[in-house]
Design an enzyme around this catalytic site. Structure first.
Site, PDB file in Angstrom:
ATOM      1  N   HIS A   1     -12.875  -4.303  -3.196  1.00 31.96           N
ATOM      2  CA  HIS A   1     -11.642  -4.386  -2.419  1.00 31.96           C
ATOM      3  C   HIS A   1     -11.740  -3.600  -1.100  1.00 31.96           C
ATOM      4  O   HIS A   1     -11.649  -4.180  -0.030  1.00 31.96           O
ATOM      5  CB  HIS A   1     -10.494  -3.865  -3.305  1.00 31.96           C
TER       6      HIS A   1
ATOM      7  N   GLU B   1     -27.212  12.563   7.320  1.00 34.40           N
ATOM      8  CA  GLU B   1     -26.590  13.323   8.411  1.00 34.40           C
ATOM      9  C   GLU B   1     -25.108  13.009   8.570  1.00 34.40           C
ATOM     10  O   GLU B   1     -24.291  13.912   8.815  1.00 34.40           O
ATOM     11  CB  GLU B   1     -27.348  13.037   9.721  1.00 34.40           C
TER      12      GLU B   1
ATOM     13  N   CYS C   1       0.831  -1.218   0.000  1.00 32.06           N
ATOM     14  CA  CYS C   1       0.000   0.000   0.000  1.00 32.06           C
ATOM     15  C   CYS C   1       0.863   1.265   0.000  1.00 32.06           C
ATOM     16  O   CYS C   1       0.326   2.356  -0.177  1.00 32.06           O
ATOM     17  CB  CYS C   1      -0.876   0.075   1.252  1.00 32.06           C
TER      18      CYS C   1
HETATM   19 ZN    ZN Z   1      -6.169  -3.955   0.370  1.00 31.41          ZN
END
Ligand code: ZN
Length: 220
Positions: free
Chosen positions: A172, A122, A79
């Protein structure tokens, strides 16, 4: 290690345990990056997030280079380039990657090439810069075989949707960010709630964008 750096590492571990409890980081999924000044702290790849310890955290500079790696054989998360997109392009103080089932289900309701649209809920007011009567759009990008392959489309989506502080990855999860760890956490919680609402409304046959709410629109 300074006491402050230790505190940021502990924050990541604490959030990972919390997100594991939410079901956002089960099966080693999900991830967290927290930035302090020019130092970015990241949870490692492929580990049980609920068991993470402060010494397992990576430190990177703002260019995405690792400056401090854990002593054990941990890998930097795939990531990383996606976290860096939000940090570099939006000056994010924290970026969360969740595998929220609610976000995944809501992404399946969005036609290809379109963003997720929210209005008159909201909990939208919890999202940064978003009001109740807005039609707020969050980009949805297609998933890839490998997480790092998302980097280019995510960076493009961040550029193309300057009002959104999240990028949903279809089937995902989501990358979502804020000015610090607490802010990013509340953003992720609001989006999770909103996506759950969309999914429940859809299951009940309610068109979220177009049903008659019998409430006046604001004067323009
Ligand atoms: Zn992921």
């Amino acid at each position: 290690m300074t006491a402050q750096n230790q505190a940021f590492r502990e924050t990541i571990c604490e959030l990972c345990r919390l997100f594991y409890g939410f079901g956002w980081a089960s099966g080693t999924g999900g991830g967290i990056a927290v930035r302090h000044g020019d130092t970015v702290f990241m949870a490692p790849s492929g580990v049980e997030k609920e068991k993470l310890l402060p010494e397992h955290i990576f430190e990177l500079d703002r260019q995405g280079h690792v400056t401090k790696a854990p002593t054990q054989a941990f890998e930097l998360t795939a990531c990383a380039p996606l976290f860096m997109a939000a940090i570099t392009q939006r000056n994010a103080g924290a970026v969360l990657h969740s595998h929220s089932l609610n976000v995944v289900l809501a992404s399946a309701l969005v036609p290809p090439g379109e963003p997720l649209r929210l209005t008159r809920m909201e909990m939208m007011k919890g999202l940064e810069g978003v009001g109740y009567f807005d039609v707020h759009e969050i980009p949805v990008i297609d998933n890839t075989a490998q997480e790092h392959e998302l980097a280019e489309t995510m960076a493009q989506a961040v550029r193309d949707w300057p009002r959104a502080n999240a990028v949903i990855v279809r089937n995902h999860g989501v990358y979502i960010w804020g000015r610090d760890a607490s802010h990013a956490k509340t953003q992720a919680e609001c989006l999770d709630w909103l996506c759950a609402a969309l999914v429940h409304m859809s299951a009940a046959g309610i068109d979220h964008l177009n049903y008659d709410r019998s409430e006046p629109a604001p004067a323009t």
